[in-house]
Motif scaffolding. Sequence first.
Motif, mmCIF file in Angstrom:
data_model
loop_
_atom_site.group_PDB
_atom_site.id
_atom_site.type_symbol
_atom_site.label_atom_id
_atom_site.label_comp_id
_atom_site.label_asym_id
_atom_site.label_seq_id
_atom_site.Cartn_x
_atom_site.Cartn_y
_atom_site.Cartn_z
ATOM 1 N N PHE A 5 0.835 -1.205 0.000
ATOM 2 C CA PHE A 5 0.000 0.000 0.000
ATOM 3 C C PHE A 5 0.869 1.253 0.000
ATOM 4 C CE2 PHE A 5 -2.033 3.446 2.336
ATOM 5 C CZ PHE A 5 -3.155 3.647 1.540
ATOM 6 N N ASP A 6 1.912 1.259 0.823
ATOM 7 C CA ASP A 6 2.803 2.418 0.887
ATOM 8 C C ASP A 6 3.472 2.686 -0.459
ATOM 9 O OD1 ASP A 6 2.169 2.823 3.515
ATOM 10 O OD2 ASP A 6 4.024 1.964 4.313
ATOM 11 N N LYS A 7 3.916 1.625 -1.130
ATOM 12 C CA LYS A 7 4.567 1.799 -2.432
ATOM 13 C C LYS A 7 3.588 2.332 -3.474
ATOM 14 C CE LYS A 7 7.858 -1.929 -1.740
ATOM 15 N NZ LYS A 7 8.227 -3.284 -2.149
ATOM 16 N N VAL A 8 2.397 1.751 -3.524
ATOM 17 C CA VAL A 8 1.393 2.196 -4.499
ATOM 18 C C VAL A 8 0.977 3.636 -4.202
ATOM 19 C CG1 VAL A 8 -0.976 1.818 -5.312
ATOM 20 C CG2 VAL A 8 0.575 -0.124 -5.018
ATOM 21 N N LEU A 14 3.466 10.712 -6.130
ATOM 22 C CA LEU A 14 4.470 11.235 -7.052
ATOM 23 C C LEU A 14 3.813 11.706 -8.346
ATOM 24 C CD1 LEU A 14 7.441 11.769 -7.658
ATOM 25 C CD2 LEU A 14 7.588 9.452 -8.563
ATOM 26 N N THR A 15 2.869 10.925 -8.854
ATOM 27 C CA THR A 15 2.139 11.325 -10.057
ATOM 28 C C THR A 15 1.357 12.608 -9.806
ATOM 29 O OG1 THR A 15 1.920 8.998 -10.653
ATOM 30 C CG2 THR A 15 0.477 10.544 -11.789
ATOM 31 N N LEU A 16 0.713 12.678 -8.653
ATOM 32 C CA LEU A 16 -0.032 13.884 -8.296
ATOM 33 C C LEU A 16 0.896 15.091 -8.185
ATOM 34 C CD1 LEU A 16 -2.808 15.025 -7.426
ATOM 35 C CD2 LEU A 16 -2.158 14.478 -5.090
ATOM 36 N N SER A 17 2.074 14.902 -7.608
ATOM 37 C CA SER A 17 3.008 16.022 -7.471
ATOM 38 C C SER A 17 3.507 16.492 -8.827
ATOM 39 C CB SER A 17 4.177 15.641 -6.567
ATOM 40 O OG SER A 17 5.052 14.744 -7.219
ATOM 41 N N LEU A 52 8.812 13.935 -0.831
ATOM 42 C CA LEU A 52 8.310 13.098 0.260
ATOM 43 C C LEU A 52 7.749 11.767 -0.254
ATOM 44 C CD1 LEU A 52 6.626 15.760 2.563
ATOM 45 C CD2 LEU A 52 8.742 14.499 2.973
ATOM 46 N N SER A 53 7.139 11.776 -1.427
ATOM 47 C CA SER A 53 6.636 10.509 -1.978
ATOM 48 C C SER A 53 7.790 9.600 -2.371
ATOM 49 C CB SER A 53 5.705 10.761 -3.157
ATOM 50 O OG SER A 53 6.407 11.338 -4.235
#
Length: 158
Positions: A5-8, A14-17, A52-53
Amino acid sequence: MNHTFDKVFSIILLTLSILFVFQATQISDSAYGSTVGPKIFPLCLGIILGLLSLQLFYESWKNAVKEQITGGPTTSSKISSTELKKFLIILGSALAYVFFLEKIGYMITTFLFLCISFQMMERSKLIYSIIIAAGFSLGVYYVFTGLLGGSLPSFPTF
């Protein structure tokens, strides 16, 4: 801890950023005479979110490898009711912060939000919480408005 879950979730963040940074660069320059343009804050937030991601992805990957080597989880993944209560109080105060920011101003809302958050993290140090919250609120307000020439709602205008 659920490392998958943490990786996904880190990949989603990251995509959102990346989208956030891209959209922030599309914002036009300041039209109100402020030396700090409207794109600076979202651009910085997008970069911080991306960093952070990446750290979340690395930490979850590192912990998953460590668990595979040792043969079991390194920490307990159960959430206690007090932790959940603290989280919900901080979440509620963050929502109140957003709601009251323009109504009572940056300095008061930031001070109250930080005091509540600090007390949820460590209850016994009220004086330290007040001093740090006041210093941070005043310091950021001064840097943003005085040095950078931006504008923030300072105090309520009743």
